[in-house]
Design an enzyme around this catalytic site. Structure first.
Site, PDB file in Angstrom:
ATOM      1  N   GLU A  65     -24.718  12.709 -56.069  1.00  0.00           N
ATOM      2  CA  GLU A  65     -25.244  11.497 -55.444  1.00  0.00           C
ATOM      3  C   GLU A  65     -24.257  10.342 -55.632  1.00  0.00           C
ATOM      4  O   GLU A  65     -23.527  10.320 -56.624  1.00  0.00           O
ATOM      5  CB  GLU A  65     -26.612  11.138 -56.042  1.00  0.00           C
ATOM      6  CG  GLU A  65     -26.612  10.942 -57.551  1.00  0.00           C
ATOM      7  CD  GLU A  65     -28.004  10.765 -58.130  1.00  0.00           C
ATOM      8  OE1 GLU A  65     -28.164   9.813 -58.926  1.00  0.00           O
ATOM      9  OE2 GLU A  65     -28.918  11.550 -57.819  1.00  0.00           O
TER      10      GLU A  65
ATOM     11  N   ALA B 279     -35.656  14.021 -62.637  1.00  0.00           N
ATOM     12  CA  ALA B 279     -34.792  14.281 -63.790  1.00  0.00           C
ATOM     13  C   ALA B 279     -33.332  14.045 -63.419  1.00  0.00           C
ATOM     14  O   ALA B 279     -32.854  12.909 -63.414  1.00  0.00           O
ATOM     15  CB  ALA B 279     -35.020  15.707 -64.295  1.00  0.00           C
ATOM     16  N   ARG B 280     -32.620  15.100 -63.066  1.00  0.00           N
ATOM     17  CA  ARG B 280     -31.241  15.048 -62.591  1.00  0.00           C
ATOM     18  C   ARG B 280     -31.087  16.112 -61.509  1.00  0.00           C
ATOM     19  O   ARG B 280     -31.733  17.168 -61.556  1.00  0.00           O
ATOM     20  CB  ARG B 280     -30.241  15.325 -63.721  1.00  0.00           C
ATOM     21  CG  ARG B 280     -30.012  14.156 -64.655  1.00  0.00           C
ATOM     22  CD  ARG B 280     -29.160  13.074 -64.016  1.00  0.00           C
ATOM     23  NE  ARG B 280     -28.712  12.079 -64.974  1.00  0.00           N
ATOM     24  CZ  ARG B 280     -29.350  10.943 -65.223  1.00  0.00           C
ATOM     25  NH1 ARG B 280     -30.487  10.667 -64.602  1.00  0.00           N
ATOM     26  NH2 ARG B 280     -28.854  10.077 -66.093  1.00  0.00           N
TER      27      ARG B 280
ATOM     28  N   ILE C 276     -41.131  10.999 -70.521  1.00  0.00           N
ATOM     29  CA  ILE C 276     -41.430  10.853 -69.096  1.00  0.00           C
ATOM     30  C   ILE C 276     -42.377  11.951 -68.653  1.00  0.00           C
ATOM     31  O   ILE C 276     -43.349  11.695 -67.900  1.00  0.00           O
ATOM     32  CB  ILE C 276     -40.128  10.861 -68.279  1.00  0.00           C
ATOM     33  CG1 ILE C 276     -39.322   9.597 -68.581  1.00  0.00           C
ATOM     34  CG2 ILE C 276     -40.427  10.960 -66.783  1.00  0.00           C
ATOM     35  CD1 ILE C 276     -37.906   9.614 -68.019  1.00  0.00           C
TER      36      ILE C 276
ATOM     37  N   HIS D  92     -32.317   7.618 -56.060  1.00  0.00           N
ATOM     38  CA  HIS D  92     -32.303   7.510 -57.520  1.00  0.00           C
ATOM     39  C   HIS D  92     -32.862   6.154 -57.972  1.00  0.00           C
ATOM     40  O   HIS D  92     -32.154   5.322 -58.543  1.00  0.00           O
ATOM     41  CB  HIS D  92     -30.893   7.709 -58.070  1.00  0.00           C
ATOM     42  CG  HIS D  92     -30.892   8.137 -59.513  1.00  0.00           C
ATOM     43  ND1 HIS D  92     -29.885   8.872 -60.082  1.00  0.00           N
ATOM     44  CD2 HIS D  92     -31.792   7.926 -60.515  1.00  0.00           C
ATOM     45  CE1 HIS D  92     -30.141   9.097 -61.361  1.00  0.00           C
ATOM     46  NE2 HIS D  92     -31.311   8.519 -61.650  1.00  0.00           N
TER      47      HIS D  92
END
Length: 312
Positions: free
Chosen positions: A260, A230-231, A154, A278
């Site tokens: 989340e 990403a996270r 990515i 997301h």
């Protein structure tokens, strides 16, 4: 008899049809399924779950016959890979098929912040433009430096897209790379100091928890923006919220958050931010391709073959 499979969250309808064709599916997310699920726990041999949901060790321990956890995504931070391997459980992911869409969203978030798309939308909808209020000038990506934190699939795709917008690329990666021409930096802070846009693409792990901390944001500076696809766990949210409020950085485009979807209420009022729920891989095309790869990973396992997408 069809193997028993635990489905943690719903998937695309076409994928669901194939799951029900080939497996006895127990839906964890449907309360009506609970009695049948409890009775089936000893015989469940497979789990299909999302990357953001994963499967806890407690659940793994409830499934003595489990042989595969098929993740519909590339994130493995919600599954204890070592614990799964200790019980001879394969954990598979869906690499490659979501790369382009996640990278596209990263660029979209960058452009939205630079060109003030969120602010402009509100200005028009609220009638303030018609009343004479003007949107402050935005910024062009051309000529700016994009720093990619984590140069996996990515990260590389996002870097190439940055180049297409006339940006120069630099990066930080946990391992040294020899097959790219872009400038490498020794630390995340060094990367941020040499970037106008910091694009966070690093995989979430214990080693990368809060890797974007106050020192990195300070290095990025008052003209810099953060993009996170990403996270949520890789960014120190306390530091990020403070940096946005104080003007220590110029803005942020965020697709991921800690805890989340119940994100911190402070994000609702942070200035010059664009927030997404997301959605990195959330296109019809990619979710279908991901689902098909989940099906292929499951099929390989039950055929006695090793999937090429085993993460542990």
């Amino acid at each position: 008899m069809k193997p028993d499979l635990l489905l943690v969250e719903p998937m695309m309808p076409l994928v669901m049809e194939e799951l029900h064709r080939d497996y006895t599916v127990h839906r964890l997310y449907e309360a009506a399924d609970r009695p049948a699920l409890e009775a089936a726990l000893p015989s469940i041999r497979a789990v299909a779950t999302g990357g953001g949901t994963g499967l806890s060790n407690d659940w793994i321990e409830k499934l003595p016959s489990l042989g595969i956890i098929a993740i519909n995504g590339v994130g493995t931070d919600k599954v204890d890979l070592a614990f799964a391997r200790s019980r001879n459980i394969d954990v598979t992911t869906t690499p490659g098929v979501l790369t382009d869409d996640v990278a596209d969203l990263g660029i979209a978030l960058m452009l939205a912040v630079l060109r003030r798309l969120g602010e402009g939308d509100r200005l028009v909808r609220e009638g303030r433009w018609a009343a004479g209020e003007q949107l402050p000038l935005g910024h062009s990506p051309k000529g700016k430096r994009i720093g990619v934190l984590g140069l996996g699939q990515i990260g590389r795709a996002l870097a190439l897209r940055g180049e297409a917008f006339g940006m120069s690329v630099r990066y930080w990666n946990r391992s040294r790379l020899t097959d790219v021409k872009w400038v490498a930096h020794e630390s995340p802070a060094d990367l941020a100091r040499d970037s106008d846009v910091l694009a966070v693409c690093v995989a979430a792990s214990a080693a990368t928890h809060n890797i974007v901390d106050a020192s990195v944001l300070e290095a990025l500076g008052p003209k810099g923006i953060v993009i996170n696809v990403a996270r949520g766990s890789v960014v120190d949210e306390d530091a990020l919220i403070e940096a946005l409020r104080s003007g220590a950085i110029a803005g942020a485009g965020l697709d991921v958050f800690v805890n989340e979807p119940k994100i911190r209420s402070e994000f609702h009022s942070t200035p010059n931010t664009v927030l997404m729920p997301h959605q990195g891989s959330a296109t019809v095309e990619t979710r279908l391709a991901m689902g098909r790869l989940v099906l292929a990973n499951l099929a390989a396992h039950f055929a006695g073959q090793k999937s090429p997408n085993i993460a542990n």
